[in-house]
Motif scaffolding. Structure first.
Motif, mmCIF file in Angstrom:
data_model
loop_
_atom_site.group_PDB
_atom_site.id
_atom_site.type_symbol
_atom_site.label_atom_id
_atom_site.label_comp_id
_atom_site.label_asym_id
_atom_site.label_seq_id
_atom_site.Cartn_x
_atom_site.Cartn_y
_atom_site.Cartn_z
ATOM 1 N N HIS A 187 0.084 2.747 -2.147
ATOM 2 C CA HIS A 187 0.003 2.382 -3.561
ATOM 3 C C HIS A 187 1.283 1.680 -4.037
ATOM 4 N N GLU A 229 -8.512 6.638 -8.810
ATOM 5 C CA GLU A 229 -9.695 5.963 -8.283
ATOM 6 C C GLU A 229 -9.878 6.238 -6.792
ATOM 7 N N ASP A 230 -8.765 6.406 -6.093
ATOM 8 C CA ASP A 230 -8.815 6.634 -4.653
ATOM 9 C C ASP A 230 -9.248 8.063 -4.327
ATOM 10 N N TYR A 253 -3.367 5.066 -11.877
ATOM 11 C CA TYR A 253 -4.767 4.616 -11.935
ATOM 12 C C TYR A 253 -5.361 4.489 -10.533
ATOM 13 N N GLU A 254 -4.606 3.838 -9.624
ATOM 14 C CA GLU A 254 -5.105 3.627 -8.266
ATOM 15 C C GLU A 254 -5.328 4.952 -7.552
ATOM 16 N N ASN A 309 0.999 -1.866 -2.755
ATOM 17 C CA ASN A 309 0.091 -2.652 -3.590
ATOM 18 C C ASN A 309 0.758 -3.082 -4.886
ATOM 19 N N HIS A 310 1.428 -2.131 -5.543
ATOM 20 C CA HIS A 310 2.071 -2.418 -6.829
ATOM 21 C C HIS A 310 3.116 -3.517 -6.671
ATOM 22 N N PRO A 345 -6.110 -5.557 -3.493
ATOM 23 C CA PRO A 345 -4.982 -5.358 -4.391
ATOM 24 C C PRO A 345 -4.888 -6.434 -5.458
ATOM 25 N N GLN A 400 0.103 1.947 -13.094
ATOM 26 C CA GLN A 400 -0.921 1.378 -12.222
ATOM 27 C C GLN A 400 -1.124 2.249 -10.994
#
Length: 468
Positions: free
Chosen positions: A245, A57-58, A53-54, A248-249, A104, A50
């Motif tokens: 990140h 995208e960031d 992925y973040e 967030n995870h 998030p 994840q």
């Protein structure tokens, strides 16, 4: 359209991306991606985690979108599959967005992820910093109550828990106490206490050694992450981005975060707004400076715990004159007992007065100068003060010079350029490097930390009361 060669199309994309990003970024963030399929103008890419992925995208979503449009045509949809460790059948399909994700809660991947097989994590908690030894008073009652609630029900009450207050008011003690209580109630949970500075060192090392994914995967496996002195992240953008990140995870997967700082989130400078916003999601609790009654309770607790005998007037005097730091209170008790034992004297009010004037940094007294620092450091290492100003590259001279620069930065208001001109006629970059070197050594080398603390104690004892 199912017969289209999705691997060939993705390889064409990689050729374009390779020319538009640094080689290390390409190797770290694009080579691990696996194209799964392309049909109905939808490209599905599999990514390792994840966080991965973040991060894409960031940082790279615009480049990805432009490249995919160029190779596969306008309007192609980009989808991700997040690979779940040891369970590829449980992949979660997530659409790419045209902008950086801000919430998030937008993607939740939990419970399908198995426990990472990492053996016996050392939580790095101090067993002495527990709730039994954390003395409660008006100034810390709320913070303690919140801490106990978090310990009993981690990630169910206040998440994150942000503790702040001046140095020496008990933030580290309380954070440790929460961690210890969680380990007692939930022994299977992975708890980790770490300073923000050491986290930053680990991150830098992982980038240097190309082990960033291992670093991230490790922190994503933690159940209760305690980070002390979060203000140390100020100005280090890459570390902040990675922590963002990881935060967030952990948060969206029901893991508890506990953070400490010397100031409230709104007063943190050099920290990205998106992190500050997250720091305020749960509970922000202040530990205020201890009241005189709490200071007395802390002193009596330590005196009884150590089996000492102190007159009441001595305890009252210390409590009334040492206002800011619990750490100073305990240090003064130790100093008084050391003097009384060495010189075979009773613990008296006069002795306490002398120790308080010597030790307490905010007692009216002499200002520490760069010359005082140079003299103290050189005396400690058996060097002539003039040695620091020479071009000598001998290890002991270099280290003494770096320590003098580090202490000058802490004890004076001089700029790094001014400190450099006063110590060996060096430039400000040399001073910055010296401060960084000493700070890192202090963090990872216990014997060096002890030696540095001894030098600082010698400096503090030079602060004598002003005689009017």
């Amino acid at each position: 359209m199912s017969g289209i060669d999705h691997i060939g199309l993705w390889n064409r994309c990689l050729d374009i991306i390779r020319d538009n990003v640094p080689a290390q970024a390409f190797k770290t963030w694009f080579l691990p991606i696996k194209p799964l399929k392309y049909e109905n103008k939808e490209l599905v890419l599999q990514v390792p985690s994840q966080f991965f992925y973040e991060y894409l995208e960031d940082k790279f979503v615009d480049l990805l979108r432009r490249t995919i449009y160029k190779v596969m045509g306008e309007g192609t949809k980009l989808m991700y599959n997040i690979m779940v460790v040891q369970q590829p059948q449980a992949d979660v399909k997530i659409p790419s967005t045209p902008h950086v994700p801000t919430s998030p809660q937008r993607v939740v991947v939990r419970k399908e992820v198995p426990r990472m097989p990492i053996a016996d994590l050392d939580p790095h908690l101090n067993p002495d910093y527990n709730f039994d030894t954390f003395i409660e008073g008006y100034s810390n009652k709320l913070s303690r109550s919140v801490g106990e609630a978090v310990a009993e029900h981690p990630a169910k009450t206040f998440n994150p828990l942000f503790l702040y207050g001046a140095s020496g008011v008990g933030k580290t003690h309380l954070a440790n106490a929460i961690g210890l209580k969680i380990k007692e109630l939930y022994p299977e949970k992975r708890v980790l206490y770490i300073s923000a500075h050491l986290f930053q060192i680990q991150y830098t090392d992982s980038v240097r050694n190309n082990t960033i994914n291992d670093f991230i995967n490790f922190y994503q496996s933690i159940d209760i992450l305690i980070i002390d002195d979060i203000q140390e992240f100020a100005g280090v953008t890459k570390t902040q981005n990675t922590f963002f990140h990881i935060f967030n995870h952990l948060h969206q997967n029901g893991k508890q975060l506990i953070l400490t700082s010397d100031r409230a989130p709104v007063l943190l400078q050099g920290i990205e707004d998106r992190l500050i916003t997250r720091f305020k999601w749960g509970m922000v609790a202040e530990l205020e400076k201890p009241t005189v009654e709490l200071r007395k309770s802390i002193l009596w607790n330590k005196i009884r715990r150590d089996g000492l005998q102190f007159p009441t007037e001595v305890v009252d005097y210390i409590a009334e004159n040492v206002e800011d730091s619990i750490r100073d209170l305990e240090g003064i008790v130790i100093s008084i007992m050391a003097h009384a034992t060495i010189y075979n004297k009773d613990v008296t009010l006069e002795l306490a007065q002398r120790i308080v004037h010597k030790v307490v940094a905010n007692s009216p007294g002499k200002t520490i100068t760069v010359d005082d620092i140079i003299s103290t450091v050189c005396n400690h290492f058996g060097l002539e003060p003039t040695a620091i100003h020479t071009r000598s590259r001998k290890r002991e001279v270099v280290q003494a010079r770096q320590i003098a620069m580090y202490l000058s930065k802490n004890y004076t208001n001089f700029s790094t350029a001014k400190i450099g001109s006063l110590i060996g006629n060096k430039d400000h970059a040399t001073v910055l490097y010296a401060c960084k070197t000493i700070k890192e050594l202090r963090e990872v080398d216990k014997s060096f930390r002890t030696e540095l603390d001894e030098i600082q104690t010698e400096l503090n004892q030079q602060r004598k009361p002003v005689i009017h």
